[in-house]
Design a protein around this motif. Structure first.
Motif, PDB file in Angstrom:
ATOM      1  N   VAL A   5      59.041 -43.049  35.393  1.00 42.37           N
ATOM      2  CA  VAL A   5      60.006 -43.048  34.303  1.00 42.37           C
ATOM      3  C   VAL A   5      59.699 -44.217  33.388  1.00 42.37           C
ATOM      4  N   GLU A   6      59.343 -43.915  32.136  1.00 44.90           N
ATOM      5  CA  GLU A   6      59.058 -44.941  31.142  1.00 44.90           C
ATOM      6  C   GLU A   6      60.312 -45.267  30.345  1.00 44.90           C
ATOM      7  N   SER A   7      60.356 -46.482  29.824  1.00 41.47           N
ATOM      8  CA  SER A   7      61.422 -46.896  28.939  1.00 41.47           C
ATOM      9  C   SER A   7      60.912 -48.035  28.066  1.00 41.47           C
ATOM     10  N   GLY A   8      61.667 -48.372  27.043  1.00 40.54           N
ATOM     11  CA  GLY A   8      61.346 -49.508  26.208  1.00 40.54           C
ATOM     12  C   GLY A   8      60.805 -49.175  24.838  1.00 40.54           C
ATOM     13  N   GLY A   9      60.538 -47.910  24.566  1.00 42.15           N
ATOM     14  CA  GLY A   9      60.053 -47.531  23.256  1.00 42.15           C
ATOM     15  C   GLY A   9      61.127 -47.683  22.195  1.00 42.15           C
ATOM     16  N   GLY A  10      60.699 -47.595  20.946  1.00 38.34           N
ATOM     17  CA  GLY A  10      61.627 -47.720  19.841  1.00 38.34           C
ATOM     18  C   GLY A  10      60.891 -47.846  18.534  1.00 38.34           C
ATOM     19  N   ALA A  11      61.619 -48.230  17.504  1.00 34.54           N
ATOM     20  CA  ALA A  11      61.079 -48.387  16.162  1.00 34.54           C
ATOM     21  C   ALA A  11      61.024 -49.861  15.787  1.00 34.54           C
ATOM     22  N   VAL A  12      59.860 -50.306  15.321  1.00 34.22           N
ATOM     23  CA  VAL A  12      59.670 -51.687  14.894  1.00 34.22           C
ATOM     24  C   VAL A  12      58.838 -51.710  13.627  1.00 34.22           C
ATOM     25  N   GLN A  13      58.893 -52.826  12.921  1.00 41.40           N
ATOM     26  CA  GLN A  13      58.030 -53.033  11.772  1.00 41.40           C
ATOM     27  C   GLN A  13      56.696 -53.622  12.201  1.00 41.40           C
ATOM     28  N   ALA A  14      55.691 -53.427  11.365  1.00 40.68           N
ATOM     29  CA  ALA A  14      54.377 -53.994  11.639  1.00 40.68           C
ATOM     30  C   ALA A  14      54.490 -55.487  11.922  1.00 40.68           C
ATOM     31  N   GLY A  15      53.792 -55.917  12.961  1.00 45.67           N
ATOM     32  CA  GLY A  15      53.852 -57.303  13.383  1.00 45.67           C
ATOM     33  C   GLY A  15      54.856 -57.567  14.482  1.00 45.67           C
ATOM     34  N   GLY A  16      55.702 -56.599  14.767  1.00 47.80           N
ATOM     35  CA  GLY A  16      56.708 -56.755  15.795  1.00 47.80           C
ATOM     36  C   GLY A  16      56.172 -56.498  17.183  1.00 47.80           C
ATOM     37  N   SER A  17      57.061 -56.601  18.165  1.00 49.31           N
ATOM     38  CA  SER A  17      56.684 -56.461  19.565  1.00 49.31           C
ATOM     39  C   SER A  17      57.641 -55.535  20.299  1.00 49.31           C
TER      40      SER A  17
END
Length: 120
Positions: A5-17
């Motif tokens: 089970v994966e988790s932690g994805g999302g939307a970020v801007q370039a340069g983010g983590s």
């Protein structure tokens, strides 16, 4: 049987983590290591990073120096720390128990994936 089970994805801007997690239940008794792959529509699923039971790691050239794979065997979890994310990193990220070689008795196991979206 193994479940990932994966988790932690999302939307970020370039340069983010972002930091992805993959929690494993069950075990395989076959020779294996843990891997992260990613896939975008219309392209082949590609290798991102891998780690063996001894902690040895390897990375695709596209993420070398930006991503770090690690594991905490005490809690059956593999991580992917992703720094300096770029739009080309946008993909569905999958965790895999990679058996070598894969056979009917030693099948690979895949998680359902977690989406990472990087905007500019």
């Amino acid at each position: 049987q193994v479940k990932l089970v994966e988790s932690g994805g999302g939307a970020v801007q370039a340069g983010g983590s972002l930091k992805l997690s993959c929690v494993q239940s069950g075990r395989t008794f076959c020779r294996s290591d843990m891997r992260w792959y990613r896939q975008v529509p219309g392209r082949e699923r590609e290798f991102v990073a891998g780690i063996d039971k001894d902690g040895a790691t390897n990375y695709d050239d596209a993420v070398q120096g930006r991503f770090t794979i690690s594991q905490d065997q005490a809690v059956n979890t593999v991580y992917l720390q992703m720094n300096n994310l770029q739009p080309e990193d946008t993909a569905m990220y999958y965790c895999k128990v990679h058996t070598r070689p894969p056979t009917p008795r030693c099948p690979p196991y895949w998680g359902q994936g977690t989406q990472v979206n990087v905007s500019s």
